[in-house]
Scaffold this motif. Sequence first.
Motif, PDB file in Angstrom:
ATOM      1  N   TRP A  73      28.446   4.188 -37.973  1.00 43.67           N
ATOM      2  CA  TRP A  73      29.549   4.899 -38.618  1.00 43.67           C
ATOM      3  C   TRP A  73      30.109   4.040 -39.750  1.00 43.67           C
ATOM      4  N   VAL A  74      30.156   4.603 -40.923  1.00 51.55           N
ATOM      5  CA  VAL A  74      30.494   3.844 -42.134  1.00 51.55           C
ATOM      6  C   VAL A  74      31.997   3.570 -42.221  1.00 51.55           C
ATOM      7  N   LYS A  75      32.350   2.330 -42.481  1.00 51.22           N
ATOM      8  CA  LYS A  75      33.748   1.975 -42.758  1.00 51.22           C
ATOM      9  C   LYS A  75      33.959   1.733 -44.251  1.00 51.22           C
ATOM     10  N   SER A  76      33.016   1.047 -44.903  1.00 56.55           N
ATOM     11  CA  SER A  76      33.076   0.891 -46.363  1.00 56.55           C
ATOM     12  C   SER A  76      31.713   0.463 -46.864  1.00 56.55           C
ATOM     13  N   LEU A  77      31.465   0.677 -48.147  1.00 54.12           N
ATOM     14  CA  LEU A  77      30.155   0.393 -48.740  1.00 54.12           C
ATOM     15  C   LEU A  77      30.375  -0.253 -50.097  1.00 54.12           C
ATOM     16  N   TRP A  78      29.794  -1.408 -50.285  1.00 54.35           N
ATOM     17  CA  TRP A  78      30.044  -2.241 -51.458  1.00 54.35           C
ATOM     18  C   TRP A  78      28.737  -2.516 -52.195  1.00 54.35           C
ATOM     19  N   LEU A  79      28.788  -2.407 -53.513  1.00 52.59           N
ATOM     20  CA  LEU A  79      27.631  -2.705 -54.367  1.00 52.59           C
ATOM     21  C   LEU A  79      27.706  -4.161 -54.815  1.00 52.59           C
ATOM     22  N   ASP A  80      26.561  -4.809 -55.008  1.00 51.22           N
ATOM     23  CA  ASP A  80      26.631  -6.196 -55.451  1.00 51.22           C
ATOM     24  C   ASP A  80      26.591  -6.295 -56.975  1.00 51.22           C
ATOM     25  N   CYS A  81      26.726  -7.506 -57.474  1.00 51.11           N
ATOM     26  CA  CYS A  81      26.949  -7.726 -58.913  1.00 51.11           C
ATOM     27  C   CYS A  81      25.768  -7.270 -59.755  1.00 51.11           C
ATOM     28  N   ASP A  82      24.558  -7.375 -59.230  1.00 48.09           N
ATOM     29  CA  ASP A  82      23.417  -6.920 -60.030  1.00 48.09           C
ATOM     30  C   ASP A  82      22.856  -5.582 -59.544  1.00 48.09           C
ATOM     31  N   ALA A  83      23.591  -4.926 -58.669  1.00 43.54           N
ATOM     32  CA  ALA A  83      23.356  -3.524 -58.322  1.00 43.54           C
ATOM     33  C   ALA A  83      21.981  -3.257 -57.705  1.00 43.54           C
ATOM     34  N   ASP A  84      21.447  -4.274 -57.008  1.00 43.74           N
ATOM     35  CA  ASP A  84      20.199  -4.046 -56.280  1.00 43.74           C
ATOM     36  C   ASP A  84      20.380  -4.166 -54.770  1.00 43.74           C
ATOM     37  N   ALA A  85      21.634  -4.300 -54.332  1.00 48.07           N
ATOM     38  CA  ALA A  85      21.906  -4.403 -52.896  1.00 48.07           C
ATOM     39  C   ALA A  85      23.283  -3.817 -52.602  1.00 48.07           C
ATOM     40  N   VAL A  86      23.417  -3.244 -51.411  1.00 49.68           N
ATOM     41  CA  VAL A  86      24.725  -2.809 -50.933  1.00 49.68           C
ATOM     42  C   VAL A  86      25.016  -3.466 -49.589  1.00 49.68           C
ATOM     43  N   LEU A  87      26.305  -3.663 -49.347  1.00 53.71           N
ATOM     44  CA  LEU A  87      26.795  -4.131 -48.054  1.00 53.71           C
ATOM     45  C   LEU A  87      27.525  -2.957 -47.418  1.00 53.71           C
ATOM     46  N   VAL A  88      27.056  -2.543 -46.236  1.00 48.32           N
ATOM     47  CA  VAL A  88      27.690  -1.423 -45.546  1.00 48.32           C
ATOM     48  C   VAL A  88      28.366  -1.955 -44.294  1.00 48.32           C
ATOM     49  N   LYS A  89      29.684  -1.829 -44.253  1.00 48.97           N
ATOM     50  CA  LYS A  89      30.424  -2.221 -43.053  1.00 48.97           C
ATOM     51  C   LYS A  89      30.510  -0.995 -42.158  1.00 48.97           C
ATOM     52  N   VAL A  90      30.066  -1.173 -40.916  1.00 48.36           N
ATOM     53  CA  VAL A  90      29.910  -0.029 -40.014  1.00 48.36           C
ATOM     54  C   VAL A  90      30.503  -0.331 -38.643  1.00 48.36           C
ATOM     55  N   ASP A  91      30.673   0.744 -37.881  1.00 51.58           N
ATOM     56  CA  ASP A  91      30.861   0.607 -36.445  1.00 51.58           C
ATOM     57  C   ASP A  91      29.541   1.026 -35.803  1.00 51.58           C
TER      58      ASP A  91
ATOM     59  N   VAL B 107      32.197  -7.794 -56.752  1.00 50.84           N
ATOM     60  CA  VAL B 107      31.988  -7.528 -58.179  1.00 50.84           C
ATOM     61  C   VAL B 107      31.525  -6.087 -58.401  1.00 50.84           C
ATOM     62  N   GLY B 108      30.462  -5.693 -57.665  1.00 49.25           N
ATOM     63  CA  GLY B 108      30.012  -4.300 -57.767  1.00 49.25           C
ATOM     64  C   GLY B 108      31.074  -3.363 -57.220  1.00 49.25           C
ATOM     65  N   GLY B 109      31.763  -3.817 -56.188  1.00 50.29           N
ATOM     66  CA  GLY B 109      32.935  -3.109 -55.693  1.00 50.29           C
ATOM     67  C   GLY B 109      32.653  -2.042 -54.656  1.00 50.29           C
ATOM     68  N   ASP B 110      33.743  -1.509 -54.168  1.00 54.11           N
ATOM     69  CA  ASP B 110      33.746  -0.493 -53.116  1.00 54.11           C
ATOM     70  C   ASP B 110      33.388   0.847 -53.742  1.00 54.11           C
ATOM     71  N   LEU B 111      32.322   1.477 -53.252  1.00 54.87           N
ATOM     72  CA  LEU B 111      31.865   2.741 -53.845  1.00 54.87           C
ATOM     73  C   LEU B 111      32.575   3.960 -53.252  1.00 54.87           C
ATOM     74  N   GLY B 112      33.555   3.722 -52.396  1.00 54.00           N
ATOM     75  CA  GLY B 112      34.386   4.836 -51.951  1.00 54.00           C
ATOM     76  C   GLY B 112      33.704   5.771 -50.972  1.00 54.00           C
ATOM     77  N   ALA B 113      32.983   5.188 -50.020  1.00 54.75           N
ATOM     78  CA  ALA B 113      32.301   6.013 -49.013  1.00 54.75           C
ATOM     79  C   ALA B 113      33.304   6.765 -48.147  1.00 54.75           C
ATOM     80  N   GLU B 114      32.883   7.946 -47.703  1.00 55.23           N
ATOM     81  CA  GLU B 114      33.607   8.628 -46.631  1.00 55.23           C
ATOM     82  C   GLU B 114      33.572   7.742 -45.395  1.00 55.23           C
ATOM     83  N   VAL B 115      34.680   7.665 -44.688  1.00 53.86           N
ATOM     84  CA  VAL B 115      34.736   6.877 -43.465  1.00 53.86           C
ATOM     85  C   VAL B 115      34.326   7.761 -42.288  1.00 53.86           C
ATOM     86  N   GLY B 116      33.425   7.220 -41.452  1.00 52.20           N
ATOM     87  CA  GLY B 116      32.969   7.963 -40.276  1.00 52.20           C
ATOM     88  C   GLY B 116      33.571   7.384 -39.006  1.00 52.20           C
TER      89      GLY B 116
END
Lengths: 125, 125
Positions: A73-91, B107-116
């Motif tokens: 379950w997604v809590k937040s999703l972050w793009l990295d500085c060169d836009a080839d990776a994302v960090l997804v914080k989940v439950d 830097v890439g920042g929070d892409l504003g995902a829906e929270v599940g």
Amino acid sequence: MSLAPEIASKLKRDAAGLICAVIQQYDTGEVLMVGWMNDDALDLTLREGRVVFWSRSRQSLWRKGDTSGHAQWVKSLWLDCDADAVLVKVDQVGLACHTGARTCFEVGGDLGAEVGYREDGQKDG
Amino acid sequence: MSLAPEIASKLKRDAAGLICAVIQQYDTGEVLMVGWMNDDALDLTLREGRVVFWSRSRQSLWRKGDTSGHAQWVKSLWLDCDADAVLVKVDQVGLACHTGARTCFEVGGDLGAEVGYREDGQKDG
């Protein structure tokens, strides 16, 4: 629906059209696994509140937990500085790894790196 | 020296011969950045106590911090279940991102995902 153009235009995809997705348990900070997303997987993950990957082995979208029950379950999703990776914080429900472990990194295991120590004795962050 | 055969034989490298390296601050759990390693970069990281990447843009080994001072001192290094990614727990000196941010994901920042929200109201882990 498809991925918002302002996001799609930033992404730096690999030769297979994928970006890397690091999945982290939002409250404990555990890194659970690494997966891959194409534009559709990222779009669905952003809109549905559940993590969707691109399965390279099956060459299809894969909504984590649909078969196993082990949804992310997604809590937040972050793009990295060169836009080839994302960090997804989940439950994470249950176990992140298909092998039955909580994280994929418990399975491959500790490779026994030499431990390094900073020279200034300080602490940042 | 080169990468130990028992490790080299396990790795599932991409078409460019690389695996993904997730870099995490060992004590706070922050995910700092994602980089890439070839066999030599992984070997040096395991033996030197400092993180070494393969720079895809410069096509050369890159020991993090040699230019910037922002070294990553290795605490442990874990392989994942399908051997195409490692998790490196480090003590980051200063800023992980070349843009001057603590982490690349700020830097890439929070892409504003829906929270599940999980349906069972439980908590695992």
